[in-house]
Design an enzyme around this catalytic site. Structure first.
Site, PDB file in Angstrom:
ATOM      1  N   LYS A  22       0.835  -1.230   0.045  1.00  0.00           N
ATOM      2  CA  LYS A  22      -0.047   0.026   0.031  1.00  0.00           C
ATOM      3  C   LYS A  22       0.911   1.171   0.013  1.00  0.00           C
ATOM      4  O   LYS A  22       0.713   2.104  -0.665  1.00  0.00           O
ATOM      5  CB  LYS A  22      -0.817  -0.217   1.241  1.00  0.00           C
ATOM      6  CG  LYS A  22      -1.448   1.474   1.544  1.00  0.00           C
ATOM      7  CD  LYS A  22      -2.753   1.315   2.610  1.00  0.00           C
ATOM      8  CE  LYS A  22      -1.763   1.695   3.811  1.00  0.00           C
ATOM      9  NZ  LYS A  22      -1.632   3.063   3.898  1.00  0.00           N
ATOM     10  N   ASN A  23       1.777   1.247   0.743  1.00  0.00           N
ATOM     11  CA  ASN A  23       2.601   2.497   0.996  1.00  0.00           C
ATOM     12  C   ASN A  23       3.452   2.655  -0.107  1.00  0.00           C
ATOM     13  O   ASN A  23       4.165   3.685  -0.070  1.00  0.00           O
ATOM     14  CB  ASN A  23       3.474   2.494   2.372  1.00  0.00           C
ATOM     15  CG  ASN A  23       2.721   2.736   3.629  1.00  0.00           C
ATOM     16  OD1 ASN A  23       1.488   3.012   3.258  1.00  0.00           O
ATOM     17  ND2 ASN A  23       2.883   2.581   4.875  1.00  0.00           N
ATOM     18  N   CYS A 117      -4.945  13.195  12.425  1.00  0.00           N
ATOM     19  CA  CYS A 117      -5.918  11.945  12.030  1.00  0.00           C
ATOM     20  C   CYS A 117      -5.652  11.164  13.457  1.00  0.00           C
ATOM     21  O   CYS A 117      -5.145  11.667  14.536  1.00  0.00           O
ATOM     22  CB  CYS A 117      -5.191  10.901  11.123  1.00  0.00           C
ATOM     23  SG  CYS A 117      -3.642  10.250  11.353  1.00  0.00           S
ATOM     24  N   ARG A 122       0.183  14.968  12.635  1.00  0.00           N
ATOM     25  CA  ARG A 122       0.636  14.697  11.239  1.00  0.00           C
ATOM     26  C   ARG A 122       0.906  16.071  10.316  1.00  0.00           C
ATOM     27  O   ARG A 122       0.034  16.422   9.436  1.00  0.00           O
ATOM     28  CB  ARG A 122      -0.119  13.824  10.481  1.00  0.00           C
ATOM     29  CG  ARG A 122       0.021  12.199  11.347  1.00  0.00           C
ATOM     30  CD  ARG A 122      -0.633  11.189  10.819  1.00  0.00           C
ATOM     31  NE  ARG A 122      -0.090  10.526   9.689  1.00  0.00           N
ATOM     32  CZ  ARG A 122      -0.250   9.610   9.043  1.00  0.00           C
ATOM     33  NH1 ARG A 122      -1.533   8.807   9.389  1.00  0.00           N
ATOM     34  NH2 ARG A 122       0.647   9.117   8.066  1.00  0.00           N
ATOM     35  N   ASP A 307       4.485   1.087  11.957  1.00  0.00           N
ATOM     36  CA  ASP A 307       3.177   0.134  11.482  1.00  0.00           C
ATOM     37  C   ASP A 307       3.256  -1.112  12.019  1.00  0.00           C
ATOM     38  O   ASP A 307       2.336  -1.860  11.488  1.00  0.00           O
ATOM     39  CB  ASP A 307       3.355   0.416   9.815  1.00  0.00           C
ATOM     40  CG  ASP A 307       2.709   1.758   9.419  1.00  0.00           C
ATOM     41  OD1 ASP A 307       2.452   2.574  10.135  1.00  0.00           O
ATOM     42  OD2 ASP A 307       3.047   2.097   8.053  1.00  0.00           O
ATOM     43  N   ARG A 399      -8.720  -0.333   4.386  1.00  0.00           N
ATOM     44  CA  ARG A 399      -7.885   0.696   3.918  1.00  0.00           C
ATOM     45  C   ARG A 399      -6.463  -0.043   3.562  1.00  0.00           C
ATOM     46  O   ARG A 399      -5.715   0.536   2.544  1.00  0.00           O
ATOM     47  CB  ARG A 399      -7.689   1.797   5.012  1.00  0.00           C
ATOM     48  CG  ARG A 399      -8.899   2.617   4.892  1.00  0.00           C
ATOM     49  CD  ARG A 399      -8.503   3.641   5.709  1.00  0.00           C
ATOM     50  NE  ARG A 399      -7.046   4.480   5.222  1.00  0.00           N
ATOM     51  CZ  ARG A 399      -6.339   5.036   6.025  1.00  0.00           C
ATOM     52  NH1 ARG A 399      -6.264   5.091   7.470  1.00  0.00           N
ATOM     53  NH2 ARG A 399      -5.022   5.321   5.641  1.00  0.00           N
TER      54      ARG A 399
HETATM   55  C1  UD1 Z   1       4.018   7.186   6.120  1.00  0.00           C
HETATM   56  C2  UD1 Z   1       3.060   5.695   6.022  1.00  0.00           C
HETATM   57  C3  UD1 Z   1       2.627   5.504   7.274  1.00  0.00           C
HETATM   58  C4  UD1 Z   1       3.806   5.360   8.415  1.00  0.00           C
HETATM   59  C5  UD1 Z   1       4.837   6.469   8.461  1.00  0.00           C
HETATM   60  C6  UD1 Z   1       5.641   6.475   9.221  1.00  0.00           C
HETATM   61  C7  UD1 Z   1       2.125   6.191   3.755  1.00  0.00           C
HETATM   62  C8  UD1 Z   1       1.223   6.255   3.102  1.00  0.00           C
HETATM   63  N1  UD1 Z   1       2.075   6.174   5.330  1.00  0.00           N
HETATM   64  O1  UD1 Z   1       3.140   8.305   6.618  1.00  0.00           O
HETATM   65  O2  UD1 Z   1       1.980   4.210   7.140  1.00  0.00           O
HETATM   66  O3  UD1 Z   1       3.372   5.155   9.824  1.00  0.00           O
HETATM   67  O4  UD1 Z   1       4.949   6.900   7.125  1.00  0.00           O
HETATM   68  O5  UD1 Z   1       6.571   5.343   8.874  1.00  0.00           O
HETATM   69  O6  UD1 Z   1       3.399   5.824   3.413  1.00  0.00           O
HETATM   70  N2  UD1 Z   1       6.216  15.040   9.992  1.00  0.00           N
HETATM   71  C9  UD1 Z   1       6.474  16.274  10.266  1.00  0.00           C
HETATM   72  N3  UD1 Z   1       6.234  17.372   9.538  1.00  0.00           N
HETATM   73  C10 UD1 Z   1       6.103  16.917   8.294  1.00  0.00           C
HETATM   74  C11 UD1 Z   1       5.847  15.533   7.830  1.00  0.00           C
HETATM   75  C12 UD1 Z   1       5.657  14.555   9.009  1.00  0.00           C
HETATM   76  O7  UD1 Z   1       6.560  16.865  11.632  1.00  0.00           O
HETATM   77  O8  UD1 Z   1       5.863  17.805   7.228  1.00  0.00           O
HETATM   78  C13 UD1 Z   1       6.236  14.171  11.585  1.00  0.00           C
HETATM   79  C14 UD1 Z   1       5.071  13.207  11.740  1.00  0.00           C
HETATM   80  O9  UD1 Z   1       4.079  14.009  12.496  1.00  0.00           O
HETATM   81  C15 UD1 Z   1       5.246  12.039  12.481  1.00  0.00           C
HETATM   82  C16 UD1 Z   1       6.751  11.853  11.662  1.00  0.00           C
HETATM   83  O10 UD1 Z   1       7.142  13.214  10.901  1.00  0.00           O
HETATM   84  O11 UD1 Z   1       5.748  12.279  13.674  1.00  0.00           O
HETATM   85  C17 UD1 Z   1       6.871  10.753  10.286  1.00  0.00           C
HETATM   86  O12 UD1 Z   1       5.762  11.020   9.669  1.00  0.00           O
HETATM   87  P1  UD1 Z   1       5.658  10.811   8.121  1.00  0.00           P
HETATM   88  O13 UD1 Z   1       7.140   9.725   7.715  1.00  0.00           O
HETATM   89  O14 UD1 Z   1       5.804  11.935   7.047  1.00  0.00           O
HETATM   90  O15 UD1 Z   1       4.505   9.710   7.866  1.00  0.00           O
HETATM   91  P2  UD1 Z   1       3.732   9.691   6.619  1.00  0.00           P
HETATM   92  O16 UD1 Z   1       4.391  10.172   5.222  1.00  0.00           O
HETATM   93  O17 UD1 Z   1       2.693  10.541   6.847  1.00  0.00           O
END
Ligand code: UD1
Length: 420
Positions: A22-23, A117, A122, A307, A399
């Site tokens: 999925k990811n 969420c 996030r 995850d 999902r």
């Molecule tokens: C992706 C995965 C999700 C997984 C996560 C961490 C997908 C679709 N989803 O989510 O399943 O749990 O990686 O491995 O691939 N953050 C910030 N600022 C930003 C972006 C992120 O502070 O602009 C923080 C987030 O709040 C979180 C951390 O960075 O604490 C990691 O998040 P991130 O790696 O971005 O997760 P996703 O890409 O949303």
């Protein structure tokens, strides 16, 4: 709302085949927006989040042909709209991944601002800061991120303060069509990042260093498109292996990529399980024994993935001994704990750490799924428990797990879906 009814106490046995990741699929679907020619994606998992992504592409005016369940053709030669609307972004935060490619190819992108969420706030600040560093102008207006650039984005050096999978992907895709080279420092190293880089390169981009902390993306004037096969889902595979451990069973997953499961397999081995791997399969055999509790701390790849945290918490709940589980990636990701307690688990929480004292028996109960991986942990606990468990709000599971009941059924689980 549909529910899953599980009769616990079966030891999972047998072989299943992994679905596509999925990811990895979600950013790859967004990357089709970069290509002037048609793209074909295979091994695409049949999941609600993938359907939402396809709807999103369709709403932009992209032609999408679904040929078989796991194969689609996408033609993004022209778009009718440059707006990812609230209704679709609300359903799936990963919709933010169209921002970088749409802006880079068309000089404009409007994406509804994703909210927080269940698992945390996030933010998307890293996505926006990176695009601004490449020359984009970004305003937040009427609940939308409105990004524009005159001419092409310009490659530059971007050092991200936090490791973010989504920000790394968005910036890789934006940089693919930028003028000059972009260097991403402190980039995420998840296997799905490598899969996206391989896909971008197959479609005409020039990405090097994926899978390391420093990535270089040499911008190209256009990308052709082509074919790509999505990698296997390491989290789905890990979930079935954890289910085998919790039920003292033996499960082999074919079509797997064991190289991407390092930290997860290491922890599962610590439970006392025997794990064997081949090039494209992995097998866990609990040898009929009760698992030993394990301690773990989640962190970006190659450390233990957030995850898989809920699933290992469920294994610990029924294991021998005490496991200390610390979640460092998301601030609110121990929500499965209160539901596991309803099944008799002995777990206390202090901040972002759960202390799990394994119990000999869990009892079936009515529980509610709160997010995707928490739901999976309740299914695992339900299969290991005595009696009947009813998991409510299972749209979360749909999902991210393709044909979950069918696969578990094949392994001997007594599980069925009933209408709410
Ligand atoms: C992706 C995965 C999700 C997984 C996560 C961490 C997908 C679709 N989803 O989510 O399943 O749990 O990686 O491995 O691939 N953050 C910030 N600022 C930003 C972006 C992120 O502070 O602009 C923080 C987030 O709040 C979180 C951390 O960075 O604490 C990691 O998040 P991130 O790696 O971005 O997760 P996703 O890409 O949303």
């Amino acid at each position: 709302m549909e529910k899953l009814i599980i009769q616990g106490g079966t030891c999972l046995q047998g072989e299943i085949t992994a679905s596509g990741s999925k990811n990895a699929a979600l950013p790859i679907l967004a990357a089709t927006l970069l290509c002037e020619g048609p793209t074909t994606i295979t091994n695409l998992p049949h999941l609600q989040d993938v359907i939402t992504s396809i709807e999103l592409l369709g709403s932009l005016g992209v032609e999408v042909g679904v040929h078989q369940q796991h194969k689609i053709e996408v033609d993004a030669r022209r778009l009718d709209s440059l707006t990812a609307p609230y209704d679709l972004v609300r359903k799936m935060r990963a919709s933010i991944l169209v921002l970088g490619p749409m802006l880079s190819r068309w000089g404009e992108a409007n994406v509804s601002f994703p909210g927080g969420c269940a698992i945390g706030s996030r933010p998307v600040d890293l996505h926006l800061q990176g695009l601004e560093a490449m020359g984009a102008t970004i305003v937040i207006e009427d609940g939308y991120i409105r990004a524009t650039c005159s001419g092409r984005l310009v490659g530059c050096s971007i050092s991200m303060s936090t490791v973010s999978v989504g920000a790394t992907e968005n910036l890789m895709m934006a940089a693919a069509l930028a003028e000059g080279t972009t260097v991403l420092e402190n980039a995420a190293r998840e296997p799905e990042i490598l899969d996206l880089a391989n896909c971008l390169n197959a479609w005409g981009a020039r990405v090097t260093g994926a899978g390391t902390q420093t990535m270089a993306i040499e911008g190209v004037a256009s990308m052709t498109g082509g074919d790509y096969r999505v990698m296997p889902d390491r989290i789905e595979i890990g979930t079935y292996l954890a289910a085998a451990a919790a039920t003292r069973g033996r499960v082999r997953v074919a079509g797997a990529a064991p190289w991407a499961l390092g930290a997860v397999l290491a922890k599962l081995r610590e439970t006392g399980a025997r794990i064997d791997t081949g090039d494209s399969w992995v097998e866990l055999d609990m040898l009929g024994r009760r698992p030993r509790a394990v301690s773990l701390t989640t962190a970006p790849y190659p450390a233990f993935p957030t995850d898989m945290q809920a699933q290992l918490t469920a294994v610990n709940a029924i294991a021998e001994g005490v496991g200390i589980v610390t979640e460092t990636v998301f601030e609110n990701r121990l929500m499965q704990v209160q539901e596991l307690r309803r099944m008799g688990a002995d777990i206390s929480i202090d901040g972002n750490t759960a202390r799990v004292q394994g119990v000999v028996r869990l009892q079936g109960a009515q529980v509610m799924a709160s997010d995707l991986r928490a739901s999976a942990s309740l299914v695992i606990a339900g299969m290991a428990a005595e009696g009947e468990t009813c998991v409510d709000e299972i749209y979360h599971i749909d999902r991210g797990y393709e044909r979950l009941e069918e696969k578990l059924h094949h392994l001997g689980a007594k599980i069925k879906r009933i209408p709410g």
